[in-house]
Design a protein around this motif. Structure first.
Motif, PDB file in Angstrom:
ATOM      1  N   GLY A  87       0.823  -1.199   0.000  1.00  0.00           N
ATOM      2  CA  GLY A  87       0.000   0.000   0.000  1.00  0.00           C
ATOM      3  C   GLY A  87       0.855   1.246   0.000  1.00  0.00           C
ATOM      4  O   GLY A  87       2.092   1.184   0.064  1.00  0.00           O
ATOM      5  N   CYS A  88       0.187   2.392  -0.066  1.00  0.00           N
ATOM      6  CA  CYS A  88       0.892   3.670  -0.074  1.00  0.00           C
ATOM      7  C   CYS A  88       0.009   4.732   0.575  1.00  0.00           C
ATOM      8  O   CYS A  88      -1.138   4.924   0.164  1.00  0.00           O
ATOM      9  N   VAL A  89       0.560   5.399   1.581  1.00  0.00           N
ATOM     10  CA  VAL A  89      -0.128   6.504   2.244  1.00  0.00           C
ATOM     11  C   VAL A  89       0.778   7.730   2.099  1.00  0.00           C
ATOM     12  O   VAL A  89       1.942   7.697   2.490  1.00  0.00           O
ATOM     13  N   ILE A  90       0.215   8.780   1.512  1.00  0.00           N
ATOM     14  CA  ILE A  90       0.975  10.009   1.291  1.00  0.00           C
ATOM     15  C   ILE A  90       0.421  11.093   2.219  1.00  0.00           C
ATOM     16  O   ILE A  90      -0.787  11.306   2.292  1.00  0.00           O
ATOM     17  N   ASP A  98      -1.736  10.052   9.856  1.00  0.00           N
ATOM     18  CA  ASP A  98      -1.257   9.440  11.096  1.00  0.00           C
ATOM     19  C   ASP A  98      -2.139   8.282  11.530  1.00  0.00           C
ATOM     20  O   ASP A  98      -1.652   7.227  11.933  1.00  0.00           O
ATOM     21  N   PHE A  99      -3.443   8.483  11.446  1.00  0.00           N
ATOM     22  CA  PHE A  99      -4.373   7.432  11.877  1.00  0.00           C
ATOM     23  C   PHE A  99      -4.284   6.207  10.978  1.00  0.00           C
ATOM     24  O   PHE A  99      -4.291   5.075  11.458  1.00  0.00           O
ATOM     25  N   ILE A 100      -4.217   6.425   9.662  1.00  0.00           N
ATOM     26  CA  ILE A 100      -4.122   5.305   8.721  1.00  0.00           C
ATOM     27  C   ILE A 100      -2.818   4.546   8.946  1.00  0.00           C
ATOM     28  O   ILE A 100      -2.820   3.315   9.071  1.00  0.00           O
ATOM     29  N   CYS A 101      -1.710   5.265   9.005  1.00  0.00           N
ATOM     30  CA  CYS A 101      -0.405   4.606   9.186  1.00  0.00           C
ATOM     31  C   CYS A 101      -0.346   3.813  10.488  1.00  0.00           C
ATOM     32  O   CYS A 101       0.112   2.661  10.502  1.00  0.00           O
TER      33      CYS A 101
END
Length: 170
Positions: A87-90, A98-101
């Motif tokens: 996945g990738c969170v930018i 922050d919450f997703i990571c």
């Protein structure tokens, strides 16, 4: 070592054959311009090291947050030897990043410890799109390659541990 100082795709140490291994790959659809490249690198690296196409299952989930339940479903409903979560969170303008990571990191860790199977964290968490591109086939290699190599090595480690007699028999 910080990833800005090395190419992620550099193979370190001996890579076991993946010929008799089965892999599940769970890929986030969100940021698919990046995750598709991670998947390509991961898949090609598994094949390069002997994995058989029919022993690689690829499933997509809507976003990076859903990788956790996707990995859990893969562990529960397939007979793979390892699961690779891509996945990738930018970073954006809100704390959503922050919450997703945090959620994905904790979730993948929990799946790792709840099932007797390696679950590999192949999630980019970057400040901007350029950093993600640099780590998905750009100047820092491909995190998908690294995730595939990690999966191969962890399956080999698990197989080695299962096949050894107890070292200490008191």
């Amino acid at each position: 070592m910080a990833t800005n100082l090395q190419n992620l795709s550099t193979e370190k140490g001996e890579i076991p054959s993946a010929k008799n291994m089965k892999f599940g790959i769970v890929v986030a659809e969100w940021n698919d311009n990046i995750t598709d490249k991670l998947l390509e690198g991961c898949y090609n690296t598994l094949i390069k090291h002997g994995a058989v196409e029919k022993h690689i299952i690829v499933k997509r989930v809507p976003g990076t947050f859903e990788l956790t339940i996707g990995a859990q479903f893969m562990a529960e409903y397939t007979e793979v030897d390892a699961i690779i979560a891509l996945g990738c969170v930018i970073q954006g303008e809100t704390r959503h990043f922050d919450f997703i990571c945090q959620g994905v990191t904790q979730g993948i860790t929990q799946v790792n410890t709840s099932y007797n199977i390696p679950v590999i964290f192949g999630v980019l968490t970057t400040d901007n799109l350029q950093q993600a591109q640099d780590r998905a086939g750009g100047k820092h290699g491909n995190k998908g390659d690294e995730a595939a190599l990690t999966a191969i090595k962890m399956v080999a480690l698990q197989n080695d541990m299962e096949n050894h007699e107890k070292i200490f028999n008191f």
